[in-house]
Design an enzyme around this catalytic site. Structure first.
Site, PDB file in Angstrom:
ATOM      1  N   HIS A  19       0.814  -1.215   0.000  1.00  0.00           N
ATOM      2  CA  HIS A  19       0.000   0.000   0.000  1.00  0.00           C
ATOM      3  C   HIS A  19       0.851   1.270   0.000  1.00  0.00           C
ATOM      4  O   HIS A  19       0.340   2.358  -0.254  1.00  0.00           O
ATOM      5  CB  HIS A  19      -0.985   0.003   1.176  1.00  0.00           C
ATOM      6  CG  HIS A  19      -0.395   0.238   2.525  1.00  0.00           C
ATOM      7  ND1 HIS A  19      -0.101  -0.773   3.401  1.00  0.00           N
ATOM      8  CD2 HIS A  19      -0.059   1.381   3.170  1.00  0.00           C
ATOM      9  CE1 HIS A  19       0.379  -0.269   4.522  1.00  0.00           C
ATOM     10  NE2 HIS A  19       0.414   1.043   4.410  1.00  0.00           N
TER      11      HIS A  19
ATOM     12  N   ASP B 170       0.033  -7.582   1.359  1.00  0.00           N
ATOM     13  CA  ASP B 170       0.482  -6.203   1.543  1.00  0.00           C
ATOM     14  C   ASP B 170       2.010  -6.110   1.546  1.00  0.00           C
ATOM     15  O   ASP B 170       2.598  -5.358   2.314  1.00  0.00           O
ATOM     16  CB  ASP B 170      -0.082  -5.588   2.824  1.00  0.00           C
ATOM     17  CG  ASP B 170       0.060  -4.064   2.844  1.00  0.00           C
ATOM     18  OD1 ASP B 170       0.077  -3.466   1.751  1.00  0.00           O
ATOM     19  OD2 ASP B 170       0.182  -3.480   3.937  1.00  0.00           O
TER      20      ASP B 170
ATOM     21  N   SER C  56       5.006   2.504   7.984  1.00  0.00           N
ATOM     22  CA  SER C  56       4.592   1.402   7.126  1.00  0.00           C
ATOM     23  C   SER C  56       5.740   0.894   6.270  1.00  0.00           C
ATOM     24  O   SER C  56       6.390   1.657   5.566  1.00  0.00           O
ATOM     25  CB  SER C  56       3.449   1.849   6.219  1.00  0.00           C
ATOM     26  OG  SER C  56       2.945   0.765   5.494  1.00  0.00           O
TER      27      SER C  56
END
Length: 517
Positions: free
Chosen positions: A133, A163, A258
């Site tokens: 993402h 992911d 992230s």
């Protein structure tokens, strides 16, 4: 004396030739190793002092110093498009806001937007893991190290189901983070989260492992039970291909973390930070990381094939709960109740039927669906796995041969203005692997790369370039590797990429693909 000198010179020259030849062989072998094998070779040649797990008063100075240089800041440029934003208010509804991703605005016009995240260097020659993402809609990806060096990165592969994404920069002798074993992680163990939160520079936070095998419903489309773990007719069964088996930690994780590292007190990478549970979009005590043992297989697939090669059992199931136990008269507390088996799937071939209860995989008790999903996700089609199941109260064991997924899918980049060869590469929205000598001989060509994935939203998808096409030339230059493709893209003129391919022996296709359309 003269003879001795000649003999000595001959010996020295012979030794040099032997060493040089071995070095060439070694380099060639190195490129074909898995990422974990490459790390083992590197650390065998560059031994470092063993860092001990902390006891008593925690001291993470060694681990932080070893890991921080190998965690990078990823800056992404993308074309933001107008869309409606939902108002569900779920604590997991954060992908556009979370970790520095820009919020989408209603009725916004297409515009250039920027986002940021983190990544972890896995090899000295520039393979970097991050989250899908973070880079899924990227037109341009820049990677900045702690020493301020900056590189442009290309996407080798990405997968929305886990992911995960694998990037590559053209560099050598980069700092890296040693991969650990997430199966050995214990609840209550000290861990560090390393990344670039809230637009800050490299940041280290500490906490403990709060739980393992967490499912939070953040990946893939929202689906209701029964869960599926196979393939087949979507009108007959609901299939959920997302893999969630997160390590939960209370180490502080925020926007920008992230894709960063979750490491143990020895500085070993045990997870890739991916999500938080928060009503506000900032840290509220719960962070989640993808186990590195799952990531290893996915990343090696990207490196070798350009896409994920997933094996499937071919069942739809429901986790056993009190309501199901009463409805079906089930005595078992743990396990997965098989609702249906996919026709022609691995489970059907092995004799598993609807109504059976899957209790173990490779001898490990199944407490939730993530126990099954993560184990199978580490395997490829054709691999065998031992399944234990119950039928009418009797326990049975069977060795399944996993079947292939019918159609591997992955989200890809959007179109946008072109600048560099790497940027154009990402805009194409495709993954490639070198064509084998056998395949080139079969098609009667001397060069070629195979299109292994066509990402949704990319240029290739828009113009109908199909997976499996062997591309022999880009902009008039023969291509035999991903690097050749990128190099040839530097010769792009007027934003038109000239592609020559061979779909089958005796036929060729020539495409003039605009990068802006």
């Amino acid at each position: 004396m003269k003879k001795i000198g000649v003999s000595l010179l001959t010996a020295v020259l012979g030794g040099a030739v032997a060493v040089g030849g071995y070095k060439l062989f070694e380099d060639k072998q190195f490129k074909h190793m898995s990422l974990e094998e490459q790390q083992k070779v590197y650390y065998a040649s560059n031994p470092a002092g063993e860092m001990m797990s902390s006891t008593g008063n925690p001291d993470f100075t060694q681990a932080a110093a070893a890991v921080s240089p190998g965690v990078v800041h990823i800056k992404v440029t993308m074309t933001a498009r107008g869309s409606q934003r939902g108002g569900g208010g779920s604590p997991f509804d954060m992908f556009e806001e979370f970790f520095g991703m820009p919020q989408r605005r209603q009725q916004a016009q297409p515009r250039q937007a920027q986002a940021s995240g983190s990544g972890v260097i896995l090899t000295p020659d520039g393979y970097i893991v991050t989250n899908n993402h973070v880079v899924e809609n990227a037109d341009k990806i820049e990677v900045q190290l702690t020493d301020k060096r900056t590189f442009e990165a290309k996407v080798i592969g990405k997968d929305a189901n886990t992911d995960l994404a694998l990037l590559k920069v053209n560099a050598t002798k980069l700092p890296m983070v040693r991969m650990g074993d997430s199966d050995n992680v214990q609840i209550g163990e000290w861990v560090l989260a390393v990344g670039y939160p809230l637009s800050l520079q490299s940041t280290v936070t500490a906490g403990i492992v709060s739980a393992k095998g967490r499912q939070i419903g953040i990946l893939g489309d929202s689906q209701q039970q029964p869960r599926g773990y196979g393939y087949g007719d979507p009108e007959q069964q609901i299939i959920n291909t997302a893999i969630e088996s997160f390590i939960q930690t209370d180490a502080v994780i925020n926007k920008g973390n992230s894709g960063g590292a979750l490491v143990n007190a020895r500085g070993e990478l045990i997870g890739i930070n991916s999500a938080i549970a928060s009503p506000t979009g900032v840290y509220a005590g719960y962070g989640f990381a993808i186990p590195i043992n799952l990531a290893k297989k996915i990343l090696d697939d990207f490196k070798e094939f350009g896409s994920v090669k997933r094996g499937f059992i071919g069942v739809t199931f429901t986790e056993i709960n009190e309501a199901l136990r009463k409805e079906k008269g089930i005595d078992d507390i743990n396990g997965l109740y098989v609702q249906n088996v996919v026709k022609g799937g691995a489970a059907e071939s092995a004799g598993i039927k609807g109504g059976d209860i899957i209790t173990k995989i490779e001898g490990r008790t199944i407490y939730s669906s993530s126990d099954l999903q993560e184990r199978v996700a580490r395997l490829r089609p054709g691999d065998k796995v031992k399944i234990t199941y119950k039928r009418e109260g009797k326990e049975k064991e069977v060795n399944l041969t996993l079947k292939a997924e019918e159609d591997s899918k992955s989200k890809g980049g959007e179109d946008g203005p072109s600048a560099s060869a790497t940027e154009i590469f990402n805009k194409l929205g495709a993954s490639f692997i070198p064509a084998t000598d056998a395949r080139k001989k079969e098609l009667g060509v001397s060069s070629g790369v195979i299109v292994t994935q066509v990402h949704r939203g990319g240029v290739f998808e828009y113009f109908g370039v199909e997976k499996g096409l062997v591309i022999t030339e880009v902009n008039g230059k023969a291509v035999n590797s991903v690097d050749d493709v990128e190099s040839a893209l530097s010769a792009t003129k007027r934003n038109i990429v000239r592609i020559k391919g061979v779909p089958q022996r005796g036929s060729t296709v020539e495409l003039n693909v605009p990068i802006e359309y």
